[in-house]
Design a protein around this motif. Structure first.
Motif, PDB file in Angstrom:
ATOM      1  N   GLY A  79     -80.837 130.549 -26.395  1.00 28.25           N
ATOM      2  CA  GLY A  79     -80.960 129.673 -25.330  1.00 28.25           C
ATOM      3  C   GLY A  79     -79.783 129.529 -24.205  1.00 28.25           C
ATOM      4  O   GLY A  79     -79.820 129.824 -23.246  1.00 28.25           O
ATOM      5  N   ASP A  80     -78.756 128.929 -24.380  1.00 23.43           N
ATOM      6  CA  ASP A  80     -77.662 128.567 -23.706  1.00 23.43           C
ATOM      7  C   ASP A  80     -76.669 129.254 -23.436  1.00 23.43           C
ATOM      8  O   ASP A  80     -76.126 129.972 -24.448  1.00 23.43           O
ATOM      9  N   GLU A  81     -76.475 129.953 -22.232  1.00 21.23           N
ATOM     10  CA  GLU A  81     -75.514 130.938 -21.804  1.00 21.23           C
ATOM     11  C   GLU A  81     -74.154 130.447 -22.022  1.00 21.23           C
ATOM     12  O   GLU A  81     -73.190 131.427 -22.571  1.00 21.23           O
ATOM     13  N   GLY A  82     -73.620 129.288 -21.793  1.00 21.22           N
ATOM     14  CA  GLY A  82     -72.499 128.785 -22.261  1.00 21.22           C
ATOM     15  C   GLY A  82     -72.093 129.233 -23.863  1.00 21.22           C
ATOM     16  O   GLY A  82     -70.820 129.569 -24.257  1.00 21.22           O
ATOM     17  N   ARG A  83     -73.021 128.689 -24.714  1.00 23.45           N
ATOM     18  CA  ARG A  83     -72.826 128.753 -26.050  1.00 23.45           C
ATOM     19  C   ARG A  83     -72.649 130.250 -26.459  1.00 23.45           C
ATOM     20  O   ARG A  83     -71.906 130.696 -27.450  1.00 23.45           O
ATOM     21  N   LYS A  84     -73.401 131.192 -25.679  1.00 24.86           N
ATOM     22  CA  LYS A  84     -73.348 132.487 -26.112  1.00 24.86           C
ATOM     23  C   LYS A  84     -72.133 133.215 -25.616  1.00 24.86           C
ATOM     24  O   LYS A  84     -71.471 133.564 -26.423  1.00 24.86           O
ATOM     25  N   ASP A  85     -71.475 132.876 -24.463  1.00 24.41           N
ATOM     26  CA  ASP A  85     -70.188 133.078 -24.137  1.00 24.41           C
ATOM     27  C   ASP A  85     -69.033 132.678 -25.149  1.00 24.41           C
ATOM     28  O   ASP A  85     -68.240 133.415 -25.436  1.00 24.41           O
ATOM     29  N   SER A  86     -69.203 131.437 -25.488  1.00 27.20           N
ATOM     30  CA  SER A  86     -68.435 130.901 -26.475  1.00 27.20           C
ATOM     31  C   SER A  86     -68.347 131.682 -27.928  1.00 27.20           C
ATOM     32  O   SER A  86     -67.302 131.774 -28.592  1.00 27.20           O
ATOM     33  N   ALA A 116     -78.796 137.646 -34.242  1.00 23.71           N
ATOM     34  CA  ALA A 116     -77.751 136.991 -33.523  1.00 23.71           C
ATOM     35  C   ALA A 116     -77.098 137.824 -32.355  1.00 23.71           C
ATOM     36  O   ALA A 116     -77.034 137.455 -31.363  1.00 23.71           O
ATOM     37  N   LEU A 117     -77.020 138.958 -32.497  1.00 24.60           N
ATOM     38  CA  LEU A 117     -76.835 140.068 -31.529  1.00 24.60           C
ATOM     39  C   LEU A 117     -77.760 140.100 -30.600  1.00 24.60           C
ATOM     40  O   LEU A 117     -77.433 140.164 -29.132  1.00 24.60           O
ATOM     41  N   ALA A 118     -79.123 140.076 -30.819  1.00 28.60           N
ATOM     42  CA  ALA A 118     -80.004 140.176 -29.739  1.00 28.60           C
ATOM     43  C   ALA A 118     -80.165 138.978 -28.935  1.00 28.60           C
ATOM     44  O   ALA A 118     -80.160 139.081 -27.543  1.00 28.60           O
ATOM     45  N   SER A 119     -79.958 137.739 -29.569  1.00 23.93           N
ATOM     46  CA  SER A 119     -79.706 136.510 -28.852  1.00 23.93           C
ATOM     47  C   SER A 119     -78.647 136.455 -27.964  1.00 23.93           C
ATOM     48  O   SER A 119     -78.744 136.060 -26.740  1.00 23.93           O
ATOM     49  N   LEU A 120     -77.556 137.164 -28.177  1.00 25.53           N
ATOM     50  CA  LEU A 120     -76.323 137.085 -27.241  1.00 25.53           C
ATOM     51  C   LEU A 120     -76.480 138.054 -26.118  1.00 25.53           C
ATOM     52  O   LEU A 120     -76.019 137.885 -25.156  1.00 25.53           O
ATOM     53  N   ALA A 121     -77.263 139.131 -26.447  1.00 27.44           N
ATOM     54  CA  ALA A 121     -77.393 140.092 -25.297  1.00 27.44           C
ATOM     55  C   ALA A 121     -78.558 139.658 -24.207  1.00 27.44           C
ATOM     56  O   ALA A 121     -78.664 140.631 -23.292  1.00 27.44           O
ATOM     57  N   VAL A 122     -79.310 138.448 -24.607  1.00 24.92           N
ATOM     58  CA  VAL A 122     -80.372 138.567 -23.423  1.00 24.92           C
ATOM     59  C   VAL A 122     -79.813 137.172 -22.710  1.00 24.92           C
ATOM     60  O   VAL A 122     -79.172 136.536 -23.014  1.00 24.92           O
ATOM     61  N   GLY A 123     -80.339 136.898 -21.507  1.00 21.58           N
ATOM     62  CA  GLY A 123     -80.163 135.939 -20.581  1.00 21.58           C
ATOM     63  C   GLY A 123     -79.438 136.229 -19.348  1.00 21.58           C
ATOM     64  O   GLY A 123     -79.096 137.469 -18.865  1.00 21.58           O
ATOM     65  N   ASP A 124     -78.944 135.326 -18.627  1.00 24.01           N
ATOM     66  CA  ASP A 124     -78.358 135.403 -17.267  1.00 24.01           C
ATOM     67  C   ASP A 124     -76.911 136.494 -17.343  1.00 24.01           C
ATOM     68  O   ASP A 124     -76.779 137.335 -16.669  1.00 24.01           O
ATOM     69  N   GLY A 126     -76.485 138.355 -19.889  1.00 22.60           N
ATOM     70  CA  GLY A 126     -76.747 139.439 -21.086  1.00 22.60           C
ATOM     71  C   GLY A 126     -76.225 140.705 -20.780  1.00 22.60           C
ATOM     72  O   GLY A 126     -75.670 141.408 -21.557  1.00 22.60           O
ATOM     73  N   HIS A 127     -75.914 141.266 -19.632  1.00 20.23           N
ATOM     74  CA  HIS A 127     -75.868 142.679 -19.489  1.00 20.23           C
ATOM     75  C   HIS A 127     -74.088 142.829 -19.725  1.00 20.23           C
ATOM     76  O   HIS A 127     -73.666 143.724 -20.324  1.00 20.23           O
ATOM     77  N   MET A 128     -73.454 141.616 -19.466  1.00 19.07           N
ATOM     78  CA  MET A 128     -71.890 141.890 -19.937  1.00 19.07           C
ATOM     79  C   MET A 128     -71.843 141.423 -21.511  1.00 19.07           C
ATOM     80  O   MET A 128     -70.904 142.288 -22.053  1.00 19.07           O
ATOM     81  N   ARG A 129     -72.518 140.854 -22.048  1.00 16.77           N
ATOM     82  CA  ARG A 129     -72.429 140.563 -23.319  1.00 16.77           C
ATOM     83  C   ARG A 129     -72.952 141.960 -24.266  1.00 16.77           C
ATOM     84  O   ARG A 129     -72.440 142.037 -25.148  1.00 16.77           O
ATOM     85  N   ALA A 130     -74.024 142.351 -23.833  1.00 20.68           N
ATOM     86  CA  ALA A 130     -74.625 143.623 -24.287  1.00 20.68           C
ATOM     87  C   ALA A 130     -73.536 144.705 -24.356  1.00 20.68           C
ATOM     88  O   ALA A 130     -73.420 145.340 -25.059  1.00 20.68           O
ATOM     89  N   ALA A 131     -72.831 144.805 -23.009  1.00 25.69           N
ATOM     90  CA  ALA A 131     -71.685 145.773 -23.124  1.00 25.69           C
ATOM     91  C   ALA A 131     -70.646 145.655 -24.141  1.00 25.69           C
ATOM     92  O   ALA A 131     -70.377 146.579 -24.828  1.00 25.69           O
ATOM     93  N   ALA A 132     -70.301 144.399 -24.282  1.00 27.81           N
ATOM     94  CA  ALA A 132     -69.264 144.031 -25.301  1.00 27.81           C
ATOM     95  C   ALA A 132     -69.949 144.337 -26.746  1.00 27.81           C
ATOM     96  O   ALA A 132     -69.202 144.511 -27.629  1.00 27.81           O
TER      97      ALA A 132
END
Length: 159
Positions: A79-86, A116-124, A126-132
């Motif tokens: 859900g939360d983009e900030g938590r994903k980035d954290s 967990a990786l799927a949750s991190l890869a989606v969202g606003d 997501g493209h940057m996290r997916a690349a990581a």
């Protein structure tokens, strides 16, 4: 905060019973629709100790604590983009990928690491996290999950 203190005191040692129980409790709390609980867990400083537990147990994906740590991180990411980035900033990607590589296709930890990786890869963002995630080496083990054919992991790996 007491649960995080237990994790810090155990320094990520998955063989300690208190560490196992604290990770399980954090996982239960994180698996909630109540976003306030998730915020409280992150603000209490749980990410780094959860990543430490995951790192310590990544070579033993059959252990319940490894699955619980991966599941807690995945639930916190939902859900939360900030938590994903954290979570990414807490260096969780490499241990999650290591669990994928070490686990069997029917391992609970493998499924939770993939989720967990799927949750991190989606969202606003997501493209940057997916690349990581790809850079961390997740593509090969995720494709292996798809090839193995376990239906619930296929859906997760597809996400």
């Amino acid at each position: 905060e007491p649960l995080v203190a237990v994790l810090r005191a155990g320094q990520g040692a998955p063989e300690q019973e208190a560490t196992c129980m604290a990770v399980a409790a954090l996982g239960i709390l994180a698996n909630s629709a109540d976003d306030g609980r998730k915020v409280a867990i992150v603000e209490a400083g749980a990410l780094e100790p959860l990543v430490a537990v995951l790192s310590a147990g990544q070579s033993q994906p059959e252990r319940e604590i490894t699955a619980n740590a991966a599941g807690a991180l995945g639930d916190l990411a939902f859900g939360d983009e900030g938590r994903k980035d954290s979570i990414v900033e807490a260096s969780a990607l490499e241990p999650l990928v290591a669990v994928l590589r070490a686990g069997s296709c029917d391992s609970e930890a493998t499924a939770k690491a993939a989720a967990a990786l799927a949750s991190l890869a989606v969202g606003d963002g997501g493209h940057m996290r997916a690349a990581a995630i790809v850079q961390a080496g997740a593509l090969e083990p995720l494709v292996a999950l798809l090839r193995a054919g376990r239906p619930e992991q296929e859906v997760t790996a597809d996400a």
